[in-house]
Structure formats: structure tokens, C-alpha cells
Design a protein around this motif. Sequence first.
Motif, PDB file in Angstrom:
ATOM      1  N   LYS A 158      -3.037  35.707   0.368  1.00 14.56           N
ATOM      2  CA  LYS A 158      -2.636  36.475   1.542  1.00 14.56           C
ATOM      3  C   LYS A 158      -1.982  35.605   2.612  1.00 14.56           C
ATOM      4  CE  LYS A 158      -3.314  40.369  -0.064  1.00 14.56           C
ATOM      5  NZ  LYS A 158      -2.159  41.279  -0.244  1.00 14.56           N
ATOM      6  N   THR A 159      -2.384  34.343   2.713  1.00 14.18           N
ATOM      7  CA  THR A 159      -1.683  33.429   3.625  1.00 14.18           C
ATOM      8  C   THR A 159      -0.259  33.218   3.160  1.00 14.18           C
ATOM      9  OG1 THR A 159      -3.722  32.271   4.261  1.00 14.18           O
ATOM     10  CG2 THR A 159      -1.645  31.097   4.589  1.00 14.18           C
ATOM     11  N   ALA A 160      -0.090  32.987   1.859  1.00 12.04           N
ATOM     12  CA  ALA A 160       1.258  32.764   1.310  1.00 12.04           C
ATOM     13  C   ALA A 160       2.146  33.978   1.541  1.00 12.04           C
ATOM     14  CB  ALA A 160       1.159  32.450  -0.181  1.00 12.04           C
ATOM     15  N   GLU A 161       1.608  35.156   1.268  1.00 14.41           N
ATOM     16  CA  GLU A 161       2.411  36.364   1.432  1.00 14.41           C
ATOM     17  C   GLU A 161       2.762  36.626   2.892  1.00 14.41           C
ATOM     18  OE1 GLU A 161       0.737  38.808  -2.479  1.00 14.41           O
ATOM     19  OE2 GLU A 161       0.148  39.441  -0.462  1.00 14.41           O
ATOM     20  N   LYS A 162       1.814  36.363   3.780  1.00 14.76           N
ATOM     21  CA  LYS A 162       2.060  36.650   5.195  1.00 14.76           C
ATOM     22  C   LYS A 162       3.089  35.717   5.809  1.00 14.76           C
ATOM     23  CE  LYS A 162      -0.043  37.162   9.725  1.00 14.76           C
ATOM     24  NZ  LYS A 162      -1.282  37.259  10.523  1.00 14.76           N
ATOM     25  N   PHE A 163       3.041  34.429   5.442  1.00 16.86           N
ATOM     26  CA  PHE A 163       3.871  33.437   6.121  1.00 16.86           C
ATOM     27  C   PHE A 163       5.077  32.971   5.297  1.00 16.86           C
ATOM     28  CE2 PHE A 163      -0.378  32.980   8.074  1.00 16.86           C
ATOM     29  CZ  PHE A 163      -0.031  33.190   9.402  1.00 16.86           C
ATOM     30  N   GLN A 164       5.376  33.648   4.186  1.00 19.81           N
ATOM     31  CA  GLN A 164       6.457  33.174   3.314  1.00 19.81           C
ATOM     32  C   GLN A 164       7.825  33.196   3.980  1.00 19.81           C
ATOM     33  OE1 GLN A 164       7.245  35.755  -0.145  1.00 19.81           O
ATOM     34  NE2 GLN A 164       5.978  37.313   0.831  1.00 19.81           N
ATOM     35  N   SER A 165       7.991  33.980   5.033  1.00 24.07           N
ATOM     36  CA  SER A 165       9.281  33.981   5.728  1.00 24.07           C
ATOM     37  C   SER A 165       9.527  32.659   6.453  1.00 24.07           C
ATOM     38  CB  SER A 165       9.358  35.138   6.729  1.00 24.07           C
ATOM     39  OG  SER A 165       8.344  35.011   7.716  1.00 24.07           O
ATOM     40  N   SER A 166       8.447  31.890   6.683  1.00 25.14           N
ATOM     41  CA  SER A 166       8.571  30.590   7.358  1.00 25.14           C
ATOM     42  C   SER A 166       8.722  29.439   6.380  1.00 25.14           C
ATOM     43  CB  SER A 166       7.332  30.334   8.241  1.00 25.14           C
ATOM     44  OG  SER A 166       7.203  31.328   9.224  1.00 25.14           O
ATOM     45  N   GLY A 167       8.449  29.696   5.105  1.00 29.49           N
ATOM     46  CA  GLY A 167       8.549  28.657   4.084  1.00 29.49           C
ATOM     47  C   GLY A 167       7.717  29.041   2.883  1.00 29.49           C
ATOM     48  N   LYS A 168       7.945  28.365   1.774  1.00 25.67           N
ATOM     49  CA  LYS A 168       7.219  28.697   0.545  1.00 25.67           C
ATOM     50  C   LYS A 168       6.621  27.447  -0.103  1.00 25.67           C
ATOM     51  CE  LYS A 168       8.566  32.400  -1.678  1.00 25.67           C
ATOM     52  NZ  LYS A 168       9.280  33.405  -2.509  1.00 25.67           N
ATOM     53  N   HIS A 169       6.283  26.470   0.750  1.00 24.17           N
ATOM     54  CA  HIS A 169       5.685  25.235   0.229  1.00 24.17           C
ATOM     55  C   HIS A 169       4.196  25.208   0.544  1.00 24.17           C
ATOM     56  CE1 HIS A 169       4.872  20.713   0.522  1.00 24.17           C
ATOM     57  NE2 HIS A 169       4.990  20.992  -0.756  1.00 24.17           N
ATOM     58  N   ILE A 170       3.383  24.891  -0.473  1.00 28.43           N
ATOM     59  CA  ILE A 170       1.932  24.829  -0.348  1.00 28.43           C
ATOM     60  C   ILE A 170       1.444  23.511  -0.942  1.00 28.43           C
ATOM     61  CG2 ILE A 170      -0.247  25.917  -1.022  1.00 28.43           C
ATOM     62  CD1 ILE A 170       1.294  28.560  -1.249  1.00 28.43           C
ATOM     63  N   ILE A 171       0.434  22.922  -0.318  1.00 30.57           N
ATOM     64  CA  ILE A 171      -0.144  21.653  -0.781  1.00 30.57           C
ATOM     65  C   ILE A 171      -1.597  21.872  -1.183  1.00 30.57           C
ATOM     66  CG2 ILE A 171      -0.760  19.293  -0.133  1.00 30.57           C
ATOM     67  CD1 ILE A 171       1.519  19.416   1.934  1.00 30.57           C
ATOM     68  N   ASN A 209     -16.737  37.405  14.849  1.00 30.42           N
ATOM     69  CA  ASN A 209     -15.593  38.198  14.378  1.00 30.42           C
ATOM     70  C   ASN A 209     -14.629  37.392  13.508  1.00 30.42           C
ATOM     71  OD1 ASN A 209     -14.312  36.607  16.267  1.00 30.42           O
ATOM     72  ND2 ASN A 209     -13.592  38.283  17.551  1.00 30.42           N
ATOM     73  N   GLU A 210     -14.942  36.110  13.284  1.00 28.02           N
ATOM     74  CA  GLU A 210     -14.125  35.279  12.404  1.00 28.02           C
ATOM     75  C   GLU A 210     -14.690  35.221  10.984  1.00 28.02           C
ATOM     76  OE1 GLU A 210     -12.172  32.024  15.447  1.00 28.02           O
ATOM     77  OE2 GLU A 210     -14.278  31.732  14.869  1.00 28.02           O
ATOM     78  N   ILE A 211     -15.780  35.949  10.735  1.00 24.58           N
ATOM     79  CA  ILE A 211     -16.425  35.968   9.425  1.00 24.58           C
ATOM     80  C   ILE A 211     -16.038  37.241   8.676  1.00 24.58           C
ATOM     81  CG2 ILE A 211     -18.620  36.020   8.186  1.00 24.58           C
ATOM     82  CD1 ILE A 211     -17.994  33.335   9.556  1.00 24.58           C
ATOM     83  N   PHE A 240     -18.538  34.582   2.187  1.00 29.52           N
ATOM     84  CA  PHE A 240     -17.666  34.904   3.315  1.00 29.52           C
ATOM     85  C   PHE A 240     -16.454  33.995   3.350  1.00 29.52           C
ATOM     86  CE2 PHE A 240     -20.606  31.938   5.692  1.00 29.52           C
ATOM     87  CZ  PHE A 240     -19.667  31.046   6.211  1.00 29.52           C
ATOM     88  N   LEU A 241     -15.434  34.495   4.033  1.00 26.73           N
ATOM     89  CA  LEU A 241     -14.259  33.697   4.363  1.00 26.73           C
ATOM     90  C   LEU A 241     -14.200  33.585   5.873  1.00 26.73           C
ATOM     91  CD1 LEU A 241     -11.567  32.271   3.617  1.00 26.73           C
ATOM     92  CD2 LEU A 241     -10.453  34.509   3.862  1.00 26.73           C
ATOM     93  N   TYR A 242     -14.301  32.367   6.378  1.00 29.24           N
ATOM     94  CA  TYR A 242     -14.045  32.146   7.799  1.00 29.24           C
ATOM     95  C   TYR A 242     -12.546  32.210   8.011  1.00 29.24           C
ATOM     96  CZ  TYR A 242     -12.656  29.305  11.794  1.00 29.24           C
ATOM     97  OH  TYR A 242     -12.030  28.840  12.917  1.00 29.24           O
ATOM     98  N   CYS A 243     -12.127  33.004   8.987  1.00 27.48           N
ATOM     99  CA  CYS A 243     -10.704  33.164   9.295  1.00 27.48           C
ATOM    100  C   CYS A 243     -10.519  32.992  10.794  1.00 27.48           C
ATOM    101  CB  CYS A 243     -10.226  34.542   8.835  1.00 27.48           C
ATOM    102  SG  CYS A 243      -8.463  34.838   9.075  1.00 27.48           S
ATOM    103  N   ARG A 244      -9.922  31.882  11.182  1.00 29.54           N
ATOM    104  CA  ARG A 244      -9.777  31.560  12.600  1.00 29.54           C
ATOM    105  C   ARG A 244      -9.038  32.670  13.351  1.00 29.54           C
ATOM    106  NH1 ARG A 244     -10.162  26.895  15.430  1.00 29.54           N
ATOM    107  NH2 ARG A 244     -10.247  25.598  13.543  1.00 29.54           N
ATOM    108  N   THR A 245      -9.486  32.949  14.550  1.00 28.21           N
ATOM    109  CA  THR A 245      -8.834  33.933  15.410  1.00 28.21           C
ATOM    110  C   THR A 245      -7.346  33.629  15.535  1.00 28.21           C
ATOM    111  OG1 THR A 245     -10.881  34.253  16.686  1.00 28.21           O
ATOM    112  CG2 THR A 245      -8.819  34.976  17.710  1.00 28.21           C
ATOM    113  N   GLY A 246      -6.520  34.634  15.296  1.00 28.52           N
ATOM    114  CA  GLY A 246      -5.079  34.458  15.385  1.00 28.52           C
ATOM    115  C   GLY A 246      -4.387  34.406  14.041  1.00 28.52           C
ATOM    116  N   ILE A 247      -5.149  34.112  12.957  1.00 30.61           N
ATOM    117  CA  ILE A 247      -4.548  34.083  11.621  1.00 30.61           C
ATOM    118  C   ILE A 247      -4.288  35.508  11.121  1.00 30.61           C
ATOM    119  CG2 ILE A 247      -4.830  33.342   9.218  1.00 30.61           C
ATOM    120  CD1 ILE A 247      -4.386  31.038  11.131  1.00 30.61           C
ATOM    121  N   ASP A 248      -5.270  36.401  11.311  1.00 27.70           N
ATOM    122  CA  ASP A 248      -5.103  37.834  11.023  1.00 27.70           C
ATOM    123  C   ASP A 248      -4.537  38.096   9.627  1.00 27.70           C
ATOM    124  OD1 ASP A 248      -6.028  38.482  13.592  1.00 27.70           O
ATOM    125  OD2 ASP A 248      -4.030  38.260  14.437  1.00 27.70           O
ATOM    126  N   LEU A 249      -5.263  37.659   8.614  1.00 30.03           N
ATOM    127  CA  LEU A 249      -4.822  37.897   7.240  1.00 30.03           C
ATOM    128  C   LEU A 249      -4.949  39.366   6.864  1.00 30.03           C
ATOM    129  CD1 LEU A 249      -6.273  34.971   5.105  1.00 30.03           C
ATOM    130  CD2 LEU A 249      -3.991  35.198   6.089  1.00 30.03           C
TER     131      LEU A 249
END
Length: 382
Positions: free
Chosen positions: A82-95, A64-66, A214-223
Motif C-alpha cells: 500500500k505504501t508503494a501504490e500510494k506513493f508511486q507517482s513520486s518514484g518506484k524505487h524501494i530498498i 490512533n497510529e495502531i 498490528f501495524l504501527y502507521c505514523r500520523t500523516g502516512i494515511d495508508l
Amino acid sequence: MKKAIYLDYAATSPMYPEVVETMSEAMHSTFGNASSTHQFGRKSRGYLDEARIILASSIHAKPNEIILTSGGSESDNMAIIKTAEKFQSSGKHIITTNVEHQAVLKPMQYLEKRGFNITYLPVDQNGRVTAEQVATALTEETILVSIMFGNNEVGSVMPIAEIGESIKSFRSDIVFHTDAVQAYGSQEIDVQALNVDLLSVAAHKIGGPKGIGFLYCRTGIDLPGLILGGEQETKRRAGTENIPAIIGFQKAVEKMVTEKESKQNDYLQLKRLLLEQLAESQVEYKINGSEKYTLPHIVSLYLPGVDAEKLSIRLDLAGIAVSIGSACTAGNVDPSHVLVALYGKDHPAISETIRVSFGIASTRKEVEQAAAEIAKIVHSLT
């Protein structure tokens, strides 16, 4: 007429004959929509579920992570945007790094225009970044780190496990993504040991069909989904599933898992053979990237004094296919951003480098013939 020699597997691979056969059969017999509840839909759903199990096991993930996608570019775009959009309330810095594939760099540029702060880590002369560099760049505003597993142009392999550990030691909620499109098939990938949360893969690099990955998406990320519409892929990627391509992907992965160790040894031997043959023919060359931490199927050759474009054209006329950069940038007149990152924009290596890459059908005879032709042309151009 001499048989053409294909040595550009880093761009794409021909499909395994077994994959073609499996897909052809599926196109005839498995046409049902996997979302339908009747017997035709249930048959397709069964194949879909089986494939997901095989794909997940290849990277030690849960089925279910695939998230099935159209390939590496879509997987990278979904992971980053989608990670940036989902978590932008916590910060907007990406490496990220300055040698990523365009499927990573273009989404980063897209996010920069929308107010995100992107740190592009420079690589060393071997085309690698260190875990220490990443750790130093982390801030309380960091929400995502995206660093490729293996470089598609020069083959350098990044220390993903060490980077993952340093990220999670700093703050466990920072999302770590790796583009593993070029590494999948030759490198051992265990998403648990690597501490990665997101990982991108494409089928066409390992003898599977184009247009599936495919994109592996670890359980709990929920993109949230990048493509909106129906509720396929548990609402994460809309669109009727391409069952024949998915079945072909599964077959290619089964072949990959069975042959990975032997193929890796084969590619290393072919790389060694190529370099030995060039040396014996008194061809001056330098390997771009790391000679120790490298993908076994890629060799990036800097040939001093030899115009790479002229060389590649003459090789093509002789029936030998190599590359002067990644296939995704071949139509671009700008110099390779990877080589610029390694040497600076004015270094002669930028216009005097070819990439040779091996794959599922490469043979010693082909490499010997290619080496002889390269030597012949190099000596005629210098």
C-alpha cells in the motif's frame, strides 16, 4: 515418559496461561460487534480502545497510529504494497535486504512484476547491513525502505535507529518500515527515536494468540486499506474485530512489558548455558550471525559435518523441538536464503545448521537436557 522440550519459540510461542484465561472469559462474555451502538457493542468497543492504548504505549506511539491486523504477514503486506501504490507517482524505487522474512520478500517480488525497482542490499558475514549501505542506495526515486529489526533465522539485529536517521537526513518523505515481529518482546522499541514510519508486530511471538497483530502507521502516512469492506480501524482495515484475540494480545503485551528486562537476561543466560554445555561436550560449532548485535532468544548453530535434517529428526524423536530454518520455509526444499546470503549457496553451513530459540517457559533444566542430547547425536553422526 519424558516431558517434551520446546526450543522453537522463534517460530511461535505457547500462550501465557493468563492469556488463555482472559480470552476464554472474553469468548463467553464479550461477543458484541464493536461497531454496534447498543450496550453489547459498546462493551466490545471499550475493550478495543483500551487494548489499542496498551499496544501503542509499548512502542511509544499514539493509539490512533495502531492498525490491528491478523498478524505479521498482513502487516508487512499492507506496509509494503500500500505504501508503494500510494506513493508511486513520486518514484518506484524501494530498498530492502536479502535476508528479510518471506512476508517482506514476496510482496517485493509482487511489486517487481508491476514495474517497481527493488534494491536488495547484501548483508555482511554477521547478517547485518549498515546505515551507510542504505544511504548509498537512496535515490530521488526512492519511496520506501523496508529493513527487518531482528532476523528470525540467525537473530542478527539491524542498526534501525542509524538507518532511520540516514533516510530522513536524505529526504524526510521516504517511508521507513521495519518488520519487528521477531524483535518485539526482547528489544526496546521507541518509534520516535527509531525514525520509523511503519512497524509490524505479531502477538503469537510473545505468548499471545495467533491470528492477531498490528501495524504501527505514523500520523500523516494515511495508508489505504489492504482489506476492503467495512470501516473498521478508521477505514484502514475492514472486518469485524476479534475482541477475544485483541484482549489476549493486550494481556500478553502487559506481561511482556513487565517481564522484558528479566526475560532478556534469562534468554542470554540460557544461550550461554547451551554453548558452554556443547563446548564441554566437545561439540564443534560456529554461531551464524552476529554474536554482539543479536536477539537474546535465538542461537543459530552451524555444526560442521552434521546433517541438520538428520539431527533435527533425531532430536524430535527424543522429544526436543528445534528448527533447521524459519517455520515459514520449513516445507520448502530450497536452502535458507538467509544462510545463502551469509555464506554463498555452496557453503556446508546451509545444510549443517539448526536454530535453537528460547521463550516464556524455557528453563535451565530443559537447555541442559537438550545440550546433552545434541552432543550425543552429534557424536554419533560424526
